[in-house]
Design a protein around this motif. Structure first.
Motif, mmCIF file in Angstrom:
data_model
loop_
_atom_site.group_PDB
_atom_site.id
_atom_site.type_symbol
_atom_site.label_atom_id
_atom_site.label_comp_id
_atom_site.label_asym_id
_atom_site.label_seq_id
_atom_site.Cartn_x
_atom_site.Cartn_y
_atom_site.Cartn_z
ATOM 1 N N GLY A 127 0.816 -1.207 0.000
ATOM 2 C CA GLY A 127 0.000 0.000 0.000
ATOM 3 C C GLY A 127 0.849 1.256 0.000
ATOM 4 O O GLY A 127 0.576 2.216 -0.723
ATOM 5 N N LEU A 128 1.906 1.250 0.786
ATOM 6 C CA LEU A 128 2.810 2.405 0.828
ATOM 7 C C LEU A 128 3.510 2.597 -0.514
ATOM 8 O O LEU A 128 3.666 3.724 -1.000
ATOM 9 C CB LEU A 128 3.836 2.225 1.951
ATOM 10 C CG LEU A 128 3.272 2.248 3.376
ATOM 11 C CD1 LEU A 128 4.372 1.910 4.384
ATOM 12 C CD2 LEU A 128 2.683 3.627 3.684
ATOM 13 N N LEU A 129 3.939 1.481 -1.127
ATOM 14 C CA LEU A 129 4.618 1.555 -2.415
ATOM 15 C C LEU A 129 3.675 2.083 -3.495
ATOM 16 O O LEU A 129 4.040 2.959 -4.295
ATOM 17 C CB LEU A 129 5.150 0.169 -2.802
ATOM 18 C CG LEU A 129 5.997 0.085 -4.075
ATOM 19 C CD1 LEU A 129 7.263 0.914 -3.927
ATOM 20 C CD2 LEU A 129 6.347 -1.374 -4.376
ATOM 21 N N ILE A 272 7.022 5.024 -14.407
ATOM 22 C CA ILE A 272 7.466 4.893 -13.009
ATOM 23 C C ILE A 272 6.255 4.751 -12.088
ATOM 24 O O ILE A 272 6.188 3.833 -11.255
ATOM 25 C CB ILE A 272 8.320 6.106 -12.599
ATOM 26 C CG1 ILE A 272 9.612 6.135 -13.420
ATOM 27 C CG2 ILE A 272 8.637 6.054 -11.108
ATOM 28 C CD1 ILE A 272 10.456 7.375 -13.191
ATOM 29 N N GLY A 273 5.285 5.661 -12.223
ATOM 30 C CA GLY A 273 4.098 5.600 -11.361
ATOM 31 C C GLY A 273 3.310 4.318 -11.573
ATOM 32 O O GLY A 273 2.879 3.680 -10.611
ATOM 33 N N GLY A 274 3.143 3.915 -12.834
ATOM 34 C CA GLY A 274 2.393 2.693 -13.126
ATOM 35 C C GLY A 274 3.065 1.450 -12.580
ATOM 36 O O GLY A 274 2.412 0.570 -12.016
ATOM 37 N N LEU A 275 4.405 1.368 -12.717
ATOM 38 C CA LEU A 275 5.134 0.206 -12.202
ATOM 39 C C LEU A 275 5.079 0.145 -10.676
ATOM 40 O O LEU A 275 4.961 -0.941 -10.097
ATOM 41 C CB LEU A 275 6.592 0.242 -12.675
ATOM 42 C CG LEU A 275 6.816 -0.093 -14.155
ATOM 43 C CD1 LEU A 275 8.274 0.145 -14.541
ATOM 44 C CD2 LEU A 275 6.426 -1.542 -14.442
ATOM 45 N N LEU A 276 5.158 1.304 -10.027
ATOM 46 C CA LEU A 276 5.077 1.323 -8.560
ATOM 47 C C LEU A 276 3.699 0.878 -8.082
ATOM 48 O O LEU A 276 3.585 0.101 -7.126
ATOM 49 C CB LEU A 276 5.400 2.729 -8.031
ATOM 50 C CG LEU A 276 6.865 3.169 -8.135
ATOM 51 C CD1 LEU A 276 7.008 4.644 -7.775
ATOM 52 C CD2 LEU A 276 7.740 2.321 -7.214
ATOM 53 N N VAL A 277 2.636 1.372 -8.740
ATOM 54 C CA VAL A 277 1.281 0.950 -8.384
ATOM 55 C C VAL A 277 1.115 -0.549 -8.622
ATOM 56 O O VAL A 277 0.591 -1.282 -7.778
ATOM 57 C CB VAL A 277 0.231 1.747 -9.184
ATOM 58 C CG1 VAL A 277 -1.164 1.155 -8.987
ATOM 59 C CG2 VAL A 277 0.229 3.215 -8.763
ATOM 60 N N LEU A 278 1.589 -1.014 -9.796
ATOM 61 C CA LEU A 278 1.479 -2.429 -10.138
ATOM 62 C C LEU A 278 2.222 -3.295 -9.132
ATOM 63 O O LEU A 278 1.696 -4.313 -8.645
ATOM 64 C CB LEU A 278 2.023 -2.661 -11.543
ATOM 65 C CG LEU A 278 1.933 -4.081 -12.102
ATOM 66 C CD1 LEU A 278 0.477 -4.516 -12.207
ATOM 67 C CD2 LEU A 278 2.600 -4.164 -13.464
ATOM 68 N N ALA A 279 3.441 -2.885 -8.778
ATOM 69 C CA ALA A 279 4.235 -3.657 -7.809
ATOM 70 C C ALA A 279 3.551 -3.676 -6.446
ATOM 71 O O ALA A 279 3.529 -4.709 -5.765
ATOM 72 C CB ALA A 279 5.635 -3.059 -7.694
#
Length: 299
Positions: A127-129, A272-279
């Motif tokens: 959630g934090l990521l 970057i934002g999409g990969l962080l949300v996905l991860a």
């Protein structure tokens, strides 16, 4: 598990992702209040001949459960879809796809608060990521821009819309209604039409013409009825948890469809934002061990 079992959730997510592009195409072609109402009115007209007899047989249960069904119709169809059409006026289909992918994560967080489900290790750190990924996206690559309130209204509306849909899923789980799935859907569509009628009447009421009728048809049949059928089939075949993992593909599908049909360009902050949300979402769904282990009480 047969590979055919993965086709229903994949098809549903692909249609939902296409609907993000449809949301963009509605801008200037039809008012948000008009398409939000007309899509569900169309869905109601298509469903009525098939589902109304079953709904009539369950009228006593429907009379008993109508307040819950009204809340579900407001959250899952009225606000989730209605806010998305308004958001499309000030954000991109790519951003909408990334922010919509927060639904599984928000469901985990709301389940912990409302259903008292113990927070998991993945739910907390994931959630934090994901939150940091959303901040990168909202700030267009600069999370500090949020301190200056430099955020597109559409992005904020999509966060609210995703929260409404996550809350819809949690309340659907909290309220066992004891009704057939299609009857539950039909009742929610009825309430969605009732809730969306006043904004539609207050206008602007866009007339249906050759330019916007296909947008209403896509939103009212594939994106409303077909996806519901596919999603219910997916949950029955592979389970809700595994089916929800496919929602993680929405940012990718939405971006590709937007590039093809809208000419949207993918910036570095999208990646970057999409990969962080996905991860973060994947972490929340895979690391399910409790954040705090209960110590055995002394006997």
């Amino acid at each position: 598990m047969p590979l055919l079992y993965f086709l229903p959730p994949l098809g549903a997510v692909l249609i939902w992702s296409g609907n993000m592009t449809i949301n963009q195409l509605t801008v200037g072609a039809i008012a948000p209040s008009s398409i939000a109402f007309l899509r569900w009115l169309l869905a109601l007209a298509v469903l009525t001949p098939f589902v109304l007899p079953a709904a009539w047989r369950h009228r006593e249960a429907l009379r008993r459960e109508w307040p819950k069904l009204a809340v579900l119709g407001l959250l899952g169809m009225g606000l989730w879809q209605g806010l998305a059409y308004v958001a499309a006026e000030t954000t991109t289909a790519t951003n909408m796809g990334i922010l919509a992918a927060m639904v599984p994560l928000l469901t985990v967080l709301l389940s912990a608060m409302i259903l008292r489900e113990a927070p998991s290790l993945g739910g907390t750190f994931g959630g934090l990521l994901a939150l940091f990924g959303v901040l990168v996206l909202l700030g267009r690559g600069d999370p500090l821009a949020l301190l200056e309130l430099q955020v597109a209204l559409g992005d904020l509306l999509m966060v609210v819309a995703a929260t409404c849909y996550a809350l819809y899923g949690v309340m659907l789980k909290r309220w066992p209604l004891g009704l057939p799935p299609w009857v539950v859907l039909y009742a929610q569509v009825v309430f969605a039409v009732l809730f969306l009628l006043p904004p539609y009447l207050m206008g602007p009421m866009t007339p249906v013409d050759g330019q916007n009728i296909w947008l209403i048809l896509y939103a009212g049949i594939p994106a409303s009825i077909v996806t519901t059928f596919l999603w219910m089939r997916a949950i029955r075949q592979i389970g809700a948890s595994q089916a929800s993992i496919f929602i993680n593909l929405m940012p990718l599908f939405s971006a590709l469809i937007a590039m093809l049909f809208l000419g949207e360009r993918i910036a570095l902050f999208h990646l970057i934002g999409g990969l962080l949300v996905l991860a973060g979402v994947i972490m929340a769904q895979t690391l399910t061990q409790p954040l705090v282990r209960k110590t055995p009480s002394p006997s």
